[in-house]
Design a protein around this motif. Sequence first.
Motif, PDB file in Angstrom:
ATOM      1  N   UNK A 256     -21.687  56.644 -15.686  1.00  0.00           N
ATOM      2  CA  UNK A 256     -20.582  56.047 -16.449  1.00  0.00           C
ATOM      3  C   UNK A 256     -19.375  56.979 -16.376  1.00  0.00           C
ATOM      4  N   UNK A 257     -18.229  56.415 -15.976  1.00  0.00           N
ATOM      5  CA  UNK A 257     -16.964  57.150 -15.934  1.00  0.00           C
ATOM      6  C   UNK A 257     -15.952  56.375 -16.777  1.00  0.00           C
ATOM      7  N   UNK A 258     -15.375  57.015 -17.770  1.00  0.00           N
ATOM      8  CA  UNK A 258     -14.391  56.355 -18.633  1.00  0.00           C
ATOM      9  C   UNK A 258     -13.329  57.362 -19.042  1.00  0.00           C
ATOM     10  N   UNK A 259     -12.055  56.958 -18.943  1.00  0.00           N
ATOM     11  CA  UNK A 259     -10.972  57.834 -19.362  1.00  0.00           C
ATOM     12  C   UNK A 259     -10.891  57.832 -20.886  1.00  0.00           C
ATOM     13  N   UNK A 260     -10.481  58.966 -21.429  1.00  0.00           N
ATOM     14  CA  UNK A 260     -10.435  59.129 -22.875  1.00  0.00           C
ATOM     15  C   UNK A 260      -9.466  58.142 -23.529  1.00  0.00           C
ATOM     16  N   UNK A 261      -8.358  57.822 -22.833  1.00  0.00           N
ATOM     17  CA  UNK A 261      -7.334  56.946 -23.423  1.00  0.00           C
ATOM     18  C   UNK A 261      -7.839  55.523 -23.645  1.00  0.00           C
ATOM     19  N   UNK A 297     -14.221  52.764 -16.349  1.00  0.00           N
ATOM     20  CA  UNK A 297     -13.281  52.193 -17.318  1.00  0.00           C
ATOM     21  C   UNK A 297     -12.003  53.017 -17.260  1.00  0.00           C
ATOM     22  N   UNK A 298     -10.859  52.354 -17.039  1.00  0.00           N
ATOM     23  CA  UNK A 298      -9.593  53.058 -16.905  1.00  0.00           C
ATOM     24  C   UNK A 298      -8.448  52.167 -17.374  1.00  0.00           C
ATOM     25  N   UNK A 299      -7.314  52.791 -17.666  1.00  0.00           N
ATOM     26  CA  UNK A 299      -6.087  52.057 -17.978  1.00  0.00           C
ATOM     27  C   UNK A 299      -5.286  51.912 -16.705  1.00  0.00           C
ATOM     28  N   UNK A 300      -4.805  50.694 -16.474  1.00  0.00           N
ATOM     29  CA  UNK A 300      -4.121  50.392 -15.224  1.00  0.00           C
ATOM     30  C   UNK A 300      -3.025  49.366 -15.488  1.00  0.00           C
ATOM     31  N   UNK A 301      -1.752  49.784 -15.325  1.00  0.00           N
ATOM     32  CA  UNK A 301      -0.599  48.891 -15.513  1.00  0.00           C
ATOM     33  C   UNK A 301      -0.649  48.189 -16.875  1.00  0.00           C
ATOM     34  N   UNK A 302      -0.818  48.977 -17.943  1.00  0.00           N
ATOM     35  CA  UNK A 302      -0.863  48.493 -19.323  1.00  0.00           C
ATOM     36  C   UNK A 302      -1.984  47.496 -19.569  1.00  0.00           C
ATOM     37  N   UNK A 303      -3.009  47.609 -18.745  1.00  0.00           N
ATOM     38  CA  UNK A 303      -4.192  46.784 -18.932  1.00  0.00           C
ATOM     39  C   UNK A 303      -5.440  47.657 -18.811  1.00  0.00           C
ATOM     40  N   UNK A 304      -6.508  47.187 -19.425  1.00  0.00           N
ATOM     41  CA  UNK A 304      -7.793  47.858 -19.274  1.00  0.00           C
ATOM     42  C   UNK A 304      -8.492  47.286 -18.050  1.00  0.00           C
ATOM     43  N   UNK A 305      -8.964  48.192 -17.225  1.00  0.00           N
ATOM     44  CA  UNK A 305      -9.678  47.788 -16.015  1.00  0.00           C
ATOM     45  C   UNK A 305     -11.104  48.305 -16.100  1.00  0.00           C
ATOM     46  N   UNK A 306     -12.055  47.376 -16.081  1.00  0.00           N
ATOM     47  CA  UNK A 306     -13.463  47.712 -16.185  1.00  0.00           C
ATOM     48  C   UNK A 306     -14.152  47.281 -14.898  1.00  0.00           C
ATOM     49  N   UNK A 307     -14.812  48.222 -14.246  1.00  0.00           N
ATOM     50  CA  UNK A 307     -15.562  47.945 -13.020  1.00  0.00           C
ATOM     51  C   UNK A 307     -17.032  48.250 -13.275  1.00  0.00           C
ATOM     52  N   UNK A 308     -17.873  47.279 -13.020  1.00  0.00           N
ATOM     53  CA  UNK A 308     -19.323  47.462 -13.102  1.00  0.00           C
ATOM     54  C   UNK A 308     -19.899  47.048 -11.755  1.00  0.00           C
ATOM     55  N   UNK A 309     -20.356  48.025 -10.995  1.00  0.00           N
ATOM     56  CA  UNK A 309     -20.901  47.741  -9.662  1.00  0.00           C
ATOM     57  C   UNK A 309     -22.365  48.124  -9.615  1.00  0.00           C
ATOM     58  N   UNK A 310     -23.103  47.411  -8.773  1.00  0.00           N
ATOM     59  CA  UNK A 310     -24.522  47.718  -8.588  1.00  0.00           C
ATOM     60  C   UNK A 310     -24.862  47.641  -7.100  1.00  0.00           C
ATOM     61  N   UNK A 311     -25.956  48.268  -6.746  1.00  0.00           N
ATOM     62  CA  UNK A 311     -26.437  48.246  -5.360  1.00  0.00           C
ATOM     63  C   UNK A 311     -27.694  47.403  -5.269  1.00  0.00           C
ATOM     64  N   UNK A 312     -27.666  46.291  -6.010  1.00  0.00           N
ATOM     65  CA  UNK A 312     -28.816  45.392  -6.030  1.00  0.00           C
ATOM     66  C   UNK A 312     -28.813  44.432  -4.867  1.00  0.00           C
TER      67      UNK A 312
END
Length: 366
Positions: A256-261, A297-312
Amino acid sequence: MHHQPWADMIHNAMHFITRECVRVLARRLKYTLGFATLFGLVLSLTSVSPTMVVLQRAWGVGLGALLAFCILERWPRNLPAWLARWVLQLIGVVLAIPFAALLAYWIGTGGSFGFLQDTMRVKGLASLSLIGIFFAPWIALGAIVRQREAFARGQQSAFELERSKLEREALEARMRLLQAQVQPHFLFNTLANVQALVDTGSPKASHVLGTLIAYLRAAVPLLDEPFSTLRDELALARAYLELMHLRMPDRLDYVIHACEESNAMRCPPLTLLTLVENAVRHGIDPSEEGGRIEIHVQLWQQRCRVLVSDTGVGLQETGHGLGTGLTTLRERLQLSFGAGTGLKLTEVRPHGVCAELLFPAQKSMP
């Protein structure tokens, strides 16, 4: 004590009505005295009387017309069908002007009708009456039109406010319905996973069950909340992945990687968990080798961007679109944030799926 709220409501209503009546009356007085002053100055150009005397007479006529206008606005309460209220008001204004002019001259001459023997004063009385009769109905008609326009705007504002309230209540009801669909969907899937572990006779069943109980104690209270935060969502996702890792330690890995902001940003409850559960259920579980889940999870262009990827196993053609969980999540996001949301699934090479979620970055209120 039970009557106090009603007393407060009546007091507030009376205060508002009184304040509104005073405001309307002040506006009418201002316009009436303004027009009367203008006509009085015009009449003073040809009058032998002092300007102030002419102005006082004009003010008296204006106030008399205003009094008739206001009285007939409310009385009589019921009118015959063939007589419109505004017509009665105009007739009343016209009839009131000669009497108001006569009263103004009578007061100005010390309460005597001797001025009727003075030709100049009779001409002045006639001029004042004729000018008032000619102009006052038009002024009164303009006031009626403005009043009706203001009433129409008030009705429109009230209608818009009521419609907005009903739309908001409908959205909230729709959100509660969708959230109610999410709750059993998530809980039943989680309990099915635990049941599978118990059925296999795994010695870890007791530990997994204890982890599940601790997890549900943290998760269930959030199910009825209108909004959660990404901090809480990440904590729930981490607890869920830990639970799934206990179930299949050799087949599931996660990071899990998430920016503090982004932690304080709000979102509907179970937003992130829905994506993670979808990755486990449809990506890792069907794969013999298992796989890895990554959350960004990151902030991107005044929006929240959430990426959940799997290698299934990757995208599977099911004929059901996004499925119940993701379809419900998309609709919940649109109800919460409007059109500024997005949910997209893309294939990961050599195999796997990446779910990308975008929604406005809005901080949760403390």
